[in-house]
Design a protein around this motif. Structure first.
Motif, PDB file in Angstrom:
ATOM      1  N   UNK A  17       0.818  -1.206   0.000  1.00 22.75           N
ATOM      2  CA  UNK A  17       0.000   0.000   0.000  1.00 22.75           C
ATOM      3  C   UNK A  17       0.851   1.255   0.000  1.00 22.75           C
ATOM      4  N   UNK A  18       2.104   1.154   0.484  1.00 21.65           N
ATOM      5  CA  UNK A  18       2.945   2.333   0.542  1.00 21.65           C
ATOM      6  C   UNK A  18       3.731   2.601  -0.721  1.00 21.65           C
ATOM      7  N   UNK A  19       3.744   1.682  -1.679  1.00 19.95           N
ATOM      8  CA  UNK A  19       4.528   1.883  -2.895  1.00 19.95           C
ATOM      9  C   UNK A  19       4.071   3.087  -3.710  1.00 19.95           C
ATOM     10  N   UNK A  20       2.770   3.323  -3.894  1.00 21.96           N
ATOM     11  CA  UNK A  20       2.363   4.540  -4.624  1.00 21.96           C
ATOM     12  C   UNK A  20       2.840   5.807  -3.934  1.00 21.96           C
ATOM     13  N   UNK A  21       2.795   5.816  -2.595  1.00 21.91           N
ATOM     14  CA  UNK A  21       3.253   7.003  -1.872  1.00 21.91           C
ATOM     15  C   UNK A  21       4.759   7.190  -2.026  1.00 21.91           C
ATOM     16  N   UNK A  22       5.500   6.108  -1.969  1.00 23.49           N
ATOM     17  CA  UNK A  22       6.945   6.202  -2.161  1.00 23.49           C
ATOM     18  C   UNK A  22       7.291   6.704  -3.555  1.00 23.49           C
ATOM     19  N   UNK A  23       6.604   6.199  -4.553  1.00 22.10           N
ATOM     20  CA  UNK A  23       6.871   6.629  -5.933  1.00 22.10           C
ATOM     21  C   UNK A  23       6.572   8.112  -6.111  1.00 22.10           C
ATOM     22  N   UNK A  24       5.446   8.551  -5.540  1.00 22.02           N
ATOM     23  CA  UNK A  24       5.089   9.965  -5.643  1.00 22.02           C
ATOM     24  C   UNK A  24       6.092  10.838  -4.905  1.00 22.02           C
ATOM     25  N   UNK A  25       6.547  10.350  -3.745  1.00 22.44           N
ATOM     26  CA  UNK A  25       7.526  11.121  -2.972  1.00 22.44           C
ATOM     27  C   UNK A  25       8.851  11.240  -3.727  1.00 22.44           C
ATOM     28  N   UNK A  26       9.284  10.161  -4.374  1.00 19.24           N
ATOM     29  CA  UNK A  26      10.517  10.214  -5.163  1.00 19.24           C
ATOM     30  C   UNK A  26      10.382  11.173  -6.344  1.00 19.24           C
ATOM     31  N   UNK A  27       9.208  11.173  -6.996  1.00 20.95           N
ATOM     32  CA  UNK A  27       8.978  12.105  -8.102  1.00 20.95           C
ATOM     33  C   UNK A  27       9.045  13.549  -7.617  1.00 20.95           C
ATOM     34  N   UNK A  28       8.417  13.830  -6.480  1.00 28.25           N
ATOM     35  CA  UNK A  28       8.467  15.179  -5.929  1.00 28.25           C
ATOM     36  C   UNK A  28       9.898  15.540  -5.544  1.00 28.25           C
ATOM     37  N   UNK A  29      10.659  14.568  -5.062  1.00 30.62           N
ATOM     38  CA  UNK A  29      12.062  14.799  -4.715  1.00 30.62           C
ATOM     39  C   UNK A  29      12.843  15.284  -5.941  1.00 30.62           C
ATOM     40  N   UNK A  30      12.646  14.634  -7.083  1.00 34.44           N
ATOM     41  CA  UNK A  30      13.347  15.003  -8.310  1.00 34.44           C
ATOM     42  C   UNK A  30      12.955  16.408  -8.756  1.00 34.44           C
ATOM     43  N   UNK A  31      11.661  16.725  -8.707  1.00 32.72           N
ATOM     44  CA  UNK A  31      11.184  18.049  -9.101  1.00 32.72           C
ATOM     45  C   UNK A  31      11.777  19.122  -8.192  1.00 32.72           C
ATOM     46  N   UNK A  32      11.839  18.845  -6.894  1.00 32.64           N
ATOM     47  CA  UNK A  32      12.353  19.822  -5.943  1.00 32.64           C
ATOM     48  C   UNK A  32      13.852  20.045  -6.130  1.00 32.64           C
ATOM     49  N   UNK A  33      14.591  18.983  -6.422  1.00 35.52           N
ATOM     50  CA  UNK A  33      16.026  19.129  -6.706  1.00 35.52           C
ATOM     51  C   UNK A  33      16.224  20.035  -7.923  1.00 35.52           C
ATOM     52  N   UNK A  34      15.397  19.855  -8.943  1.00 30.25           N
ATOM     53  CA  UNK A  34      15.498  20.692 -10.143  1.00 30.25           C
ATOM     54  C   UNK A  34      15.223  22.163  -9.808  1.00 30.25           C
ATOM     55  N   UNK A  35      14.240  22.418  -8.947  1.00 34.40           N
ATOM     56  CA  UNK A  35      13.933  23.799  -8.564  1.00 34.40           C
ATOM     57  C   UNK A  35      15.074  24.409  -7.749  1.00 34.40           C
ATOM     58  N   UNK A  36      15.667  23.629  -6.850  1.00 33.46           N
ATOM     59  CA  UNK A  36      16.806  24.136  -6.072  1.00 33.46           C
ATOM     60  C   UNK A  36      17.970  24.488  -6.996  1.00 33.46           C
ATOM     61  N   UNK A 196      -2.063  13.697  -2.947  1.00 38.00           N
ATOM     62  CA  UNK A 196      -1.561  14.917  -2.316  1.00 38.00           C
ATOM     63  C   UNK A 196      -0.165  15.280  -2.798  1.00 38.00           C
ATOM     64  N   UNK A 197       0.673  14.263  -3.034  1.00 37.18           N
ATOM     65  CA  UNK A 197       2.026  14.512  -3.553  1.00 37.18           C
ATOM     66  C   UNK A 197       1.964  15.127  -4.950  1.00 37.18           C
ATOM     67  N   UNK A 198       1.075  14.580  -5.784  1.00 36.81           N
ATOM     68  CA  UNK A 198       0.980  15.094  -7.150  1.00 36.81           C
ATOM     69  C   UNK A 198       0.475  16.543  -7.162  1.00 36.81           C
ATOM     70  N   UNK A 199      -0.451  16.854  -6.239  1.00 34.99           N
ATOM     71  CA  UNK A 199      -0.938  18.225  -6.153  1.00 34.99           C
ATOM     72  C   UNK A 199       0.184  19.158  -5.690  1.00 34.99           C
ATOM     73  N   UNK A 200       0.998  18.697  -4.732  1.00 34.01           N
ATOM     74  CA  UNK A 200       2.151  19.495  -4.297  1.00 34.01           C
ATOM     75  C   UNK A 200       3.134  19.715  -5.450  1.00 34.01           C
ATOM     76  N   UNK A 201       3.315  18.696  -6.282  1.00 32.75           N
ATOM     77  CA  UNK A 201       4.214  18.834  -7.436  1.00 32.75           C
ATOM     78  C   UNK A 201       3.687  19.905  -8.389  1.00 32.75           C
ATOM     79  N   UNK A 202       2.369  19.928  -8.591  1.00 28.54           N
ATOM     80  CA  UNK A 202       1.782  20.946  -9.468  1.00 28.54           C
ATOM     81  C   UNK A 202       2.034  22.338  -8.903  1.00 28.54           C
ATOM     82  N   UNK A 203       1.867  22.484  -7.597  1.00 30.73           N
ATOM     83  CA  UNK A 203       2.126  23.788  -6.977  1.00 30.73           C
ATOM     84  C   UNK A 203       3.601  24.160  -7.095  1.00 30.73           C
ATOM     85  N   UNK A 204       4.495  23.198  -6.918  1.00 26.90           N
ATOM     86  CA  UNK A 204       5.930  23.473  -7.060  1.00 26.90           C
ATOM     87  C   UNK A 204       6.258  23.940  -8.475  1.00 26.90           C
ATOM     88  N   UNK A 205       5.706  23.270  -9.464  1.00 28.94           N
ATOM     89  CA  UNK A 205       5.956  23.661 -10.850  1.00 28.94           C
ATOM     90  C   UNK A 205       5.397  25.053 -11.130  1.00 28.94           C
TER      91      UNK A 205
END
Length: 349
Positions: A17-36, A196-205
């Protein structure tokens, strides 16, 4: 069992059950590194403090994501504790960024006191409280309040200067702040996993797009102001010169972080006119170090930027200055001095 531990027990372990959350968190991690990386690059190019603060905020966000990923994998409560702490500190860093952008400085005392809340309340919430709602609500209000305040600052700036980038940032942070408020209800029920992770990614972008639009706004305003000043100063006749100079020197004051402008005459060896904080420079001789810079700009015909510029009496130093030589026919006889609180992005220089 604390409120967070009760929530964990209700949701169970995460082999599947936690795999989708982990995948979303890793995707957000990559997006945030790019913004930094983007903000660090902008700071290296323009040397504006606001971009350094953006980079710091995104680095804290990266550490926050690292902590939540660590918790999802290990279920160690210390990882969740640091996730909560870094969430609060990230919100403060973003608010500090907006403060630097709108006011040019940070209220260190306020932020130092506010920074105490995340580690203190995170300990109480995770290790002492038994009800998830009461454990999460103060932290959520703190995060949402800081995010909404950030959006409000950019909204006020956008109203003053009609900046597209500031409008995008204002909308992104205001909506993001409202989104944070649903944490205590939807997150507690597992509804936002992983959406929620995907929505945060949209806000980050959206924030990243707003930052780039701010850069474009600054470059456009800088180009317009410099083109107008350079062209019109060359066309000024001796009779028209005093009246037109007063109007022209006021033009750079519309640029963000610019506090004053003055025209230096190499023939007179003194400032001829001034506006803003430079208004009192009229007929004053520059300080020795500044005069050397001005003479070099006049002789070479090259625009330059400097990290400090002293008033003629040398009692006040401005953090940043830009010099723009003004040609008269085939020679350069004057130099425009623009001083401000930050390195305004005069890329056209």
């Amino acid at each position: 069992m604390t409120g967070f531990q009760a929530l964990q027990g209700a949701q169970g372990s995460i082999p599947f059950s936690g795999l989708p959350e982990l995948s979303a968190a890793f995707l957000q991690f990559v997006v945030t590194v790019a913004l930094a990386w983007l903000c660090a690059t902008l700071h290296r190019v323009y040397r504006k403090p606001v971009y350094a603060w953006w980079a710091i905020a995104w680095l804290l966000y990266i550490l926050r994501l690292t902590a939540i990923v660590e918790f999802l994998i290990t279920r160690e409560w210390i990882a969740l504790y640091w996730h909560q702490v870094l969430t609060g500190w990230t919100a403060l860093a973003v608010l500090a960024t907006a403060t630097v952008f709108s006011r040019g400085s940070v209220r260190w005392r306020f932020f130092a006191v506010a920074a105490i809340f995340p580690p203190l309340w995170s300990y109480i919430a995770i290790y002492r409280l038994d009800i998830f709602l009461w454990a999460a609500l103060p932290a959520v209000l703190f995060l949402s309040g800081a995010t909404l305040a950030t959006g409000g600052m950019f909204w006020r700036y956008a109203r003053r200067v009609r900046s597209v980038g500031a409008n995008v940032l204002a909308a992104a942070f205001l909506l993001w702040g409202i989104h944070h408020l649903d944490y205590t209800i939807l997150r507690g029920r597992g509804v936002w996993v992983p959406w929620g992770y995907y929505l945060d990614i949209i806000f980050e972008l959206a924030v990243g797009a707003g930052i780039l639009l701010l850069v474009a706004d600054d470059l456009r305003r800088g180009l317009d102001a410099m083109t107008t000043l350079s062209g019109e100063l060359q066309a000024v006749t001796p009779r028209e010169r005093p009246a037109l100079l007063d109007a022209l020197l006021a033009q750079p004051l519309t640029l963000p972080a610019v506090r004053g402008a003055a025209l230096y005459s190499a023939e007179q060896g003194a400032y001829e006119r001034g506006a803003g904080v430079c208004e009192a420079w009229r007929d004053r001789v520059p300080a020795p170090a500044e005069r050397k810079r001005l003479e070099a700009a006049v002789q070479t015909g090259r625009a330059t930027t400097h990290t400090a510029w002293a008033d003629p009496d040398s009692k006040v130093a401005h953090p940043f200055a830009a010099l723009l030589p003004v040609p008269h026919g085939q020679r350069t006889a004057d130099a425009l001095v623009i001083v401000g609180d930050a390195r305004t992005p005069f890329a056209v220089l």
